[in-house]
Design a protein around this motif. Structure first.
Motif, short mmCIF file in Angstrom:
data_model
loop_
_atom_site.label_atom_id
_atom_site.label_comp_id
_atom_site.label_asym_id
_atom_site.label_seq_id
_atom_site.Cartn_x
_atom_site.Cartn_y
_atom_site.Cartn_z
N GLU A 1 0.96 -1.09 -0.04
CA GLU A 1 0.03 -0.03 -0.01
C GLU A 1 1.02 1.24 0.22
O GLU A 1 0.59 2.19 -0.75
CB GLU A 1 -0.88 -0.20 1.13
N ARG A 2 1.67 1.07 0.80
CA ARG A 2 2.77 2.34 1.06
C ARG A 2 3.49 2.71 -0.37
O ARG A 2 3.44 3.80 -0.66
CB ARG A 2 3.78 2.15 1.97
N GLU A 3 3.79 1.32 -0.92
CA GLU A 3 4.43 1.83 -2.37
C GLU A 3 3.68 2.18 -3.55
O GLU A 3 4.03 2.03 -4.54
CB GLU A 3 5.38 0.60 -2.55
N ARG A 4 2.25 1.94 -3.21
CA ARG A 4 1.43 2.35 -4.30
C ARG A 4 1.03 1.24 -5.39
O ARG A 4 1.09 1.46 -6.39
CB ARG A 4 1.53 3.60 -4.81
N LEU A 5 1.55 0.00 -5.14
CA LEU A 5 1.60 -1.12 -5.87
C LEU A 5 0.24 -1.68 -6.17
O LEU A 5 0.09 -2.88 -5.74
CB LEU A 5 2.85 -2.28 -5.40
N THR A 6 -0.70 -0.89 -6.47
CA THR A 6 -2.05 -1.47 -6.16
C THR A 6 -2.47 -2.79 -7.10
O THR A 6 -3.05 -3.41 -6.50
CB THR A 6 -2.90 -0.19 -7.04
N THR A 7 -1.80 -2.75 -8.37
CA THR A 7 -2.25 -4.00 -8.89
C THR A 7 -1.49 -5.29 -8.44
O THR A 7 -1.87 -6.34 -8.85
CB THR A 7 -2.06 -3.88 -10.46
N MET A 8 -0.44 -5.06 -7.78
CA MET A 8 0.30 -6.22 -7.12
C MET A 8 -0.46 -6.61 -6.06
O MET A 8 -0.42 -7.98 -5.41
CB MET A 8 1.68 -5.74 -6.80
N MET A 9 -1.76 -5.83 -5.62
CA MET A 9 -2.33 -6.40 -4.41
C MET A 9 -2.99 -7.56 -4.46
O MET A 9 -3.26 -8.47 -3.51
CB MET A 9 -3.43 -5.15 -3.92
N VAL A 10 -3.74 -7.77 -5.76
CA VAL A 10 -4.56 -8.85 -6.13
C VAL A 10 -3.38 -10.22 -5.78
O VAL A 10 -3.68 -11.38 -5.04
CB VAL A 10 -4.57 -9.00 -7.35
N GLU A 11 -2.27 -10.25 -6.59
CA GLU A 11 -1.37 -11.34 -6.36
C GLU A 11 -0.98 -11.42 -4.77
O GLU A 11 -0.97 -12.74 -4.51
CB GLU A 11 -0.08 -10.75 -7.04
N ASN B 1 -2.62 -10.68 -2.15
CA ASN B 1 -3.92 -11.29 -1.20
C ASN B 1 -4.12 -12.66 -1.60
O ASN B 1 -4.57 -13.12 -0.77
CB ASN B 1 -4.96 -10.35 -1.38
N GLN B 2 -3.96 -12.92 -2.92
CA GLN B 2 -4.30 -14.37 -3.47
C GLN B 2 -3.23 -15.30 -2.72
O GLN B 2 -3.55 -16.29 -2.11
CB GLN B 2 -3.94 -14.37 -4.67
N GLU B 3 -2.05 -14.78 -2.55
CA GLU B 3 -0.97 -15.68 -2.05
C GLU B 3 -1.31 -15.89 -0.44
O GLU B 3 -1.14 -16.92 -0.06
CB GLU B 3 0.32 -15.06 -2.19
N LEU B 4 -1.51 -14.83 0.01
CA LEU B 4 -1.88 -15.01 1.63
C LEU B 4 -3.34 -15.60 1.87
O LEU B 4 -3.39 -16.44 2.78
CB LEU B 4 -2.11 -13.34 2.08
N THR B 5 -4.17 -15.74 0.82
CA THR B 5 -5.37 -16.41 1.06
C THR B 5 -5.06 -18.12 0.85
O THR B 5 -5.39 -18.83 1.93
CB THR B 5 -6.33 -16.14 -0.24
N ARG B 6 -4.08 -18.31 0.00
CA ARG B 6 -3.74 -19.79 -0.19
C ARG B 6 -2.88 -20.29 1.12
O ARG B 6 -2.90 -21.24 1.61
CB ARG B 6 -2.90 -19.73 -1.44
N ARG C 1 -10.82 -13.14 4.88
CA ARG C 1 -10.23 -11.69 4.98
C ARG C 1 -9.43 -11.43 3.63
O ARG C 1 -9.73 -10.40 2.98
CB ARG C 1 -9.26 -11.59 6.08
N TYR C 2 -8.41 -12.26 3.36
CA TYR C 2 -7.63 -11.87 2.19
C TYR C 2 -8.36 -12.31 0.77
O TYR C 2 -7.97 -11.57 -0.30
CB TYR C 2 -6.09 -12.68 2.37
N ALA C 3 -9.08 -13.44 0.80
CA ALA C 3 -9.55 -13.75 -0.38
C ALA C 3 -10.66 -12.26 -0.67
O ALA C 3 -10.93 -12.28 -1.94
CB ALA C 3 -10.54 -14.91 -0.16
N LYS D 1 -11.68 -7.74 -4.26
CA LYS D 1 -12.07 -6.16 -4.29
C LYS D 1 -10.85 -5.43 -4.98
O LYS D 1 -11.49 -4.80 -5.98
CB LYS D 1 -11.83 -5.49 -2.77
N SER D 2 -9.82 -5.88 -5.00
CA SER D 2 -8.50 -5.40 -5.70
C SER D 2 -8.71 -5.90 -7.35
O SER D 2 -8.55 -4.95 -8.12
CB SER D 2 -7.07 -6.01 -5.24
N ALA D 3 -9.11 -7.07 -7.42
CA ALA D 3 -9.23 -7.54 -8.78
C ALA D 3 -10.35 -6.70 -9.45
O ALA D 3 -9.98 -6.46 -10.60
CB ALA D 3 -9.41 -8.97 -9.18
#
Ligand SMILES: C[S@@+](CC[C@H](N)C(=O)[O-])C[C@H]1O[C@@H](n2cnc3c(N)ncnc32)[C@H](O)[C@@H]1O
Length: 418
Positions: A351-361, A363-368, A381-383, A388-390
């Protein structure tokens, strides 16, 4: 129902739902095959190139593709058959007609009056893409279809500096170019115009191609309109994503789709990232050397202390991802609290680095990982955040997005039962 037809080239019968395309090359063409393929030119093939593992590469062209601008493919017969069987070579033009997002070589398409962008000169970067009206977050504002797709094995010089291009390369490039209806759409992207003994197609590929995978093989695609977008990050506004647009290859239509990751105002240049998000400064500079320019975007030109702070956050992000990899491989074990702290940390760095499109990846990794750890409420929560990000930048009709949604529903069920 009849069982799906087995494709010669598709031994696992993975793609054929009854719509198969035969592999064809310059020796196997026959009248009955001709009626079932979209190619409008006889394939032109060369055998076993010395420096590649491809046994045969052929040029395939269809001159009616994309409102008669044409499309050439330099690929193995298997890749060509795969592309035909997906329907993509047929679908492209129809999609184009239904979506008015194209403006090639700066010339607006004739029935297209309300483009959200124009292709113009921009200071210090040659030609670029500029918004002509407000483009809202997640709007698709451009879809570009390929003029050419080339098997990676034909362009080893791109990956191995100093090696000489494949001897057959120029012959195949020229054939593929000659068979395009609108050659200028592609050649206008060239920089050196034959200097350095480079074939014009090779020249264009070096600074304009996008990497894509077809049937498991690496290729380079030339999408002339999308290729006019320059690389860059945005003014330093902490609440906005670093990059204003993201692109995605749609294998169903061969379209390269550009979508806004934030609101873009009229008059703003629309820029994408040429390199993976999240790299530190030195790696960014090294990666961008391939395109022959110095990055002057806000992140690259920030005061040294800010750049260093950003670099150390990005290095930490890489470190956490490696720890996650080691956890998945069973090499590292963390306590619940340690893993929870790392999960929060990686999200807050992105979030701090504003890597918005990377958030999906992420959060997906954290979900798994939370799912594998059996902690379903954290996984949910991560799913949820991944979905939302996607939504912010991907098409909700895609298999990818639907997969994220399905995962969320399954996890919600598991969490409710637990
Ligand atoms: C894919 S093309 C983009 C369109 C290109 N500007 C044109 O005139 O056709 C990539 C080339 O654009 C230029 N370019 C892209 N981003 C740039 C940037 N941020 N600053 C300067 N030049 C850039 C570089 O010459 C690069 O090799």
């Amino acid at each position: 129902l009849a069982p799906p037809t087995q494709c010669q080239w598709d031994t696992l019968n993975f793609f054929c739902g009854g719509f198969c395309s035969p592999t064809i090359d310059d020796n196997t063409i026959s009248a009955d095959i001709l009626s079932s393929i979209p190619w409008t030119h006889q394939p032109f093939c060369v055998d076993a190139l010395s420096n590649t593992e491809a046994r045969k590469l052929c040029v395939y062209s269809v001159d009616t593709f994309n409102e008669n601008t044409g499309f050439s493919l330099i690929a193995t017969p298997g890749t060509a058959a795969h592309l035909v069987s997906t329907g993509a070579v047929h679908h492209g033009p129809a999609t184009w007609r239904s979506r008015h997002f194209i403006n090639y070589g700066g010339r607006p398409a004739s029935d297209n009056t309300d483009l959200a962008y124009k292709i113009n000169q921009v200071v210090g970067k040659g030609i670029g893409v500029v918004a002509t009206r407000l483009i809202k977050t997640s709007d698709v504002f451009m879809v570009s279809f390929p003029a050419m797709i080339v098997d990676n094995s034909l362009i080893p010089s791109l990956f191995n500096e100093g090696s000489s291009p494949t001897a057959e390369g120029p012959r195949l490039f020229q054939r593929a170019l000659d068979q395009l209806t609108d050659r200028e759409r592609l050649t206008s992207l060239a920089k050196s115009w034959g200097a350095k003994n480079l074939h014009v197609v090779d020249d264009v590929i070096r600074t304009n191609a996008f990497g894509l995978e077809i049937d498991g093989r690496g290729h380079k695609g030339l999408f002339p309109e999308i290729a006019r977008m320059n690389h860059g990050c945005d003014p330093k506004k902490a609440h906005l994503p670093l990059i204003s647009a993201s692109i995605r290859y749609d294998e169903r239509t061969l379209g390269m789709i550009a979508r806004a990751t934030r609101d873009i105002k009229p008059g703003e240049e629309i820029q994408i990232s040429y390199i993976p998000l999240g790299l530190p400064q030195a790696s960014r500079a090294r990666a961008l050397r391939n395109w022959g320019f110095e990055c002057t975007c806000s992140l690259c030109t920030a005061p040294p202390a800010d750049r260093e702070a950003s670099d150390s956050r990005r290095a930490r992000l890489g470190e956490i991802r490696r720890t996650f990899g080691a956890m998945t491989a069973g090499e590292v074990r963390l306590t619940y609290n340690e893993f929870r702290a790392l999960s929060h940390e990686i999200v807050s760095i992105a979030e701090r680095e504003r890597l918005t499109t990377m958030m999906v990846e992420i959060n997906q990794e954290l979900t798994r990982m939370w799912y594998q750890a059996g902690v379903y409420d954290e996984a949910v929560r991560y799913a949820r955040t991944a979905v939302k990000s996607a939504k912010a930048y991907s098409d909700t009709r895609t298999e990818f997005f639907q997969g994220l949604r399905r995962n969320l529903i399954i996890l919600e069920g598991l969490a409710a039962e637990a």
